[in-house]
Design an enzyme around this catalytic site. Structure first.
Site, PDB file in Angstrom:
ATOM      1  N   TYR A 137      -3.150  -1.317  10.076  1.00 34.16           N
ATOM      2  CA  TYR A 137      -3.099  -1.759   8.672  1.00 34.16           C
ATOM      3  C   TYR A 137      -1.793  -1.275   8.021  1.00 34.16           C
ATOM      4  O   TYR A 137      -1.103  -2.050   7.350  1.00 34.16           O
ATOM      5  CB  TYR A 137      -4.312  -1.199   7.935  1.00 34.16           C
ATOM      6  CG  TYR A 137      -4.298  -1.371   6.437  1.00 34.16           C
ATOM      7  CD1 TYR A 137      -4.624  -2.596   5.865  1.00 34.16           C
ATOM      8  CD2 TYR A 137      -3.980  -0.305   5.594  1.00 34.16           C
ATOM      9  CE1 TYR A 137      -4.617  -2.753   4.479  1.00 34.16           C
ATOM     10  CE2 TYR A 137      -3.977  -0.452   4.220  1.00 34.16           C
ATOM     11  CZ  TYR A 137      -4.299  -1.672   3.667  1.00 34.16           C
ATOM     12  OH  TYR A 137      -4.294  -1.825   2.303  1.00 34.16           O
ATOM     13  N   SER A 139       0.846  -1.204   0.000  1.00 35.86           N
ATOM     14  CA  SER A 139       0.000   0.000   0.000  1.00 35.86           C
ATOM     15  C   SER A 139       0.874   1.245   0.000  1.00 35.86           C
ATOM     16  O   SER A 139       1.983   1.246   0.560  1.00 35.86           O
ATOM     17  CB  SER A 139      -0.875   0.013   1.257  1.00 35.86           C
ATOM     18  OG  SER A 139      -1.488   1.273   1.412  1.00 35.86           O
TER      19      SER A 139
HETATM   20  P1  NAP Z   1     -11.269  -6.429  -1.180  1.00 28.33           P
HETATM   21  O1  NAP Z   1     -12.070  -5.843  -2.281  1.00 28.33           O
HETATM   22  O2  NAP Z   1     -11.715  -6.210   0.226  1.00 28.33           O
HETATM   23  O3  NAP Z   1     -11.137  -8.005  -1.460  1.00 28.33           O
HETATM   24  C1  NAP Z   1     -10.444  -8.780  -0.524  1.00 28.33           C
HETATM   25  C2  NAP Z   1     -10.151 -10.142  -1.100  1.00 28.33           C
HETATM   26  O4  NAP Z   1      -9.388 -10.863  -0.128  1.00 28.33           O
HETATM   27  C3  NAP Z   1     -11.390 -10.967  -1.374  1.00 28.33           C
HETATM   28  O5  NAP Z   1     -11.111 -11.839  -2.444  1.00 28.33           O
HETATM   29  C4  NAP Z   1     -11.560 -11.749  -0.082  1.00 28.33           C
HETATM   30  O6  NAP Z   1     -12.264 -12.991  -0.253  1.00 28.33           O
HETATM   31  C5  NAP Z   1     -10.117 -12.010   0.299  1.00 28.33           C
HETATM   32  N1  NAP Z   1      -9.947 -12.142   1.744  1.00 28.33           N
HETATM   33  C6  NAP Z   1     -10.243 -11.238   2.689  1.00 28.33           C
HETATM   34  N2  NAP Z   1      -9.983 -11.732   3.908  1.00 28.33           N
HETATM   35  C7  NAP Z   1      -9.511 -12.982   3.711  1.00 28.33           C
HETATM   36  C8  NAP Z   1      -9.090 -14.013   4.587  1.00 28.33           C
HETATM   37  N3  NAP Z   1      -9.101 -13.884   5.912  1.00 28.33           N
HETATM   38  N4  NAP Z   1      -8.683 -15.184   4.035  1.00 28.33           N
HETATM   39  C9  NAP Z   1      -8.669 -15.335   2.704  1.00 28.33           C
HETATM   40  N5  NAP Z   1      -9.055 -14.413   1.829  1.00 28.33           N
HETATM   41  C10 NAP Z   1      -9.475 -13.242   2.330  1.00 28.33           C
HETATM   42  O7  NAP Z   1      -9.749  -5.930  -1.234  1.00 28.33           O
HETATM   43  P2  NAP Z   1      -9.023  -4.956  -2.276  1.00 28.33           P
HETATM   44  O8  NAP Z   1      -9.425  -3.565  -1.993  1.00 28.33           O
HETATM   45  O9  NAP Z   1      -9.175  -5.502  -3.642  1.00 28.33           O
HETATM   46  O10 NAP Z   1      -7.498  -5.085  -1.787  1.00 28.33           O
HETATM   47  C11 NAP Z   1      -6.616  -6.021  -2.352  1.00 28.33           C
HETATM   48  C12 NAP Z   1      -5.221  -5.727  -1.846  1.00 28.33           C
HETATM   49  O11 NAP Z   1      -4.841  -4.397  -2.208  1.00 28.33           O
HETATM   50  C13 NAP Z   1      -5.067  -5.795  -0.327  1.00 28.33           C
HETATM   51  O12 NAP Z   1      -3.806  -6.339  -0.007  1.00 28.33           O
HETATM   52  C14 NAP Z   1      -5.130  -4.351   0.099  1.00 28.33           C
HETATM   53  O13 NAP Z   1      -4.472  -4.134   1.336  1.00 28.33           O
HETATM   54  C15 NAP Z   1      -4.409  -3.687  -1.056  1.00 28.33           C
HETATM   55  N6  NAP Z   1      -4.737  -2.271  -1.215  1.00 28.33           N
HETATM   56  C16 NAP Z   1      -6.003  -1.903  -1.541  1.00 28.33           C
HETATM   57  C17 NAP Z   1      -6.283  -0.554  -1.723  1.00 28.33           C
HETATM   58  C18 NAP Z   1      -7.649  -0.067  -2.122  1.00 28.33           C
HETATM   59  O14 NAP Z   1      -7.851   1.156  -2.196  1.00 28.33           O
HETATM   60  N7  NAP Z   1      -8.611  -0.938  -2.373  1.00 28.33           N
HETATM   61  C19 NAP Z   1      -5.272   0.408  -1.538  1.00 28.33           C
HETATM   62  C20 NAP Z   1      -3.990  -0.016  -1.186  1.00 28.33           C
HETATM   63  C21 NAP Z   1      -3.733  -1.357  -1.035  1.00 28.33           C
HETATM   64  P3  NAP Z   1     -13.903 -13.077  -0.114  1.00 28.33           P
HETATM   65  O15 NAP Z   1     -14.459 -12.439  -1.356  1.00 28.33           O
HETATM   66  O16 NAP Z   1     -14.191 -14.523  -0.028  1.00 28.33           O
HETATM   67  O17 NAP Z   1     -14.253 -12.314   1.109  1.00 28.33           O
END
Ligand code: NAP
Length: 266
Positions: A172, A159
């Site tokens: 986080y 991130s």
């Molecule tokens: P998201 O939409 O919340 O999706 C999370 C994914 O991770 C889903 O596939 C979920 O599965 C899975 N997951 C969550 N908890 C889990 C667990 N305990 N065990 C196994 N799988 C789990 O997340 P995102 O926003 O796409 O983020 C993806 C990555 O990018 C993360 O590492 C996040 O920290 C990073 N990131 C995101 C942002 C942003 O703005 N979105 C910014 C910076 C970094 P289910 O569908 O089954 O729940």
């Protein structure tokens, strides 16, 4: 683009033809975008997820509809025995397909977030975030390395919060700092196997993770205004960077943190 020999026979085309990629948290958001892109580039993609079977099946269907190959794999991370359970499922499905239980690309994308400033932090929040974002990450990599081919790729989704202060989500941010540190150490450790280890660091991307911050036009505009491009990132913005790191063209890059935040807070 140069191409390495395929790791197994395949009819797929693209720079990743013959490669097997495991993408954690691929049922939604950024992980979905990465899974679809790596499949479009020719890889067999393991669409890992926690509980959302319908969403994971939808990703697999969309990949297959475009001529790619993928299968879903359900395992909750952050609980005892999580990494072993994940790879037991992976080995079983690859075995069922007559494919050696090996991987070429591991994208550690699954994570949980949690808004809390320092005075709001509880031990429970620390345990929840660190069990998934740090402990599971470490053991998914440890177990994955027993199956990773020479010349493999580990790509960790970190991130922008490790480059700029983000006190609104202090735990986080700490967990992503641990990921960046692990990346550096492993890059040195795994060089002798030709494995590269890098992080990709998004800013705000339109996913469920930050939906609460975008419920009003003002909230969405605030997030967009952090980027020099005045928009919120799309999962495909991150997937393109991951695809490059997964490709043969990135073989001389390791131990690096690639900021993919649209110039957030430059
Ligand atoms: P998201 O939409 O919340 O999706 C999370 C994914 O991770 C889903 O596939 C979920 O599965 C899975 N997951 C969550 N908890 C889990 C667990 N305990 N065990 C196994 N799988 C789990 O997340 P995102 O926003 O796409 O983020 C993806 C990555 O990018 C993360 O590492 C996040 O920290 C990073 N990131 C995101 C942002 C942003 O703005 N979105 C910014 C910076 C970094 P289910 O569908 O089954 O729940």
């Amino acid at each position: 683009m140069t191409s390495l020999p395929a790791s197994r026979p395949t009819t797929a085309r693209g720079p990743l033809a013959g490669k097997t990629a495991l993408v954690t948290g691929a049922s939604r958001g950024i992980g979905r975008g990465i899974a679809e892109r790596l499949a479009a580039d020719g890889a067999l993609v393991v669409v890992h997820y926690a509980t959302n079977t319908g969403a994971a099946d939808d990703v697999v269907d969309s990949i297959r509809a475009r001529g790619g190959d993928a299968f879903p794999l359900r395992t909750t991370l952050g609980v005892a025995g999580d990494a072993q359970a994940l790879y037991a499922g992976l080995d079983a499905e690859l075995g069922r397909r007559g494919i050696e239980p090996k991987i070429d690309i591991l994208v550690n994308n699954a994570a949980v977030s949690g808004s809390a400033r320092i005075h709001e932090v509880t031990p429970e929040l620390v345990d929840k975030i660190f069990s998934v974002n740090v402990k599971a990450l470490l053991f998914v990599i440890q177990e994955g390395l027993t199956r990773m081919r020479e010349g493999g790729r580990i790509i960790n989704i970190s991130s922008a919060a490790t480059r700029m202060a983000y006190p609104e989500s202090v735990v986080y941010s700490m967990s992503k700092g641990a990921m960046d540190t692990l990346t550096l150490a492993l890059a040195k450790e795994l060089g002798s196997r030709g494995i590269t280890v890098n992080t990709v660091s998004p800013g705000f991307v339109t996913t469920d993770m930050n939906a609460k911050l975008r419920t009003t036009p003002e909230g969405a505009a605030r997030l967009a205004g952090m980027s020099v491009f005045d928009r919120i990132g799309d999962p495909s913005d991150i997937a393109g960077v991951v695809a490059f790191l997964a490709s043969p063209d990135s073989g001389w890059i390791t131990g690096q943190r690639l900021d993919a935040s649209g110039g957030t807070h430059l």
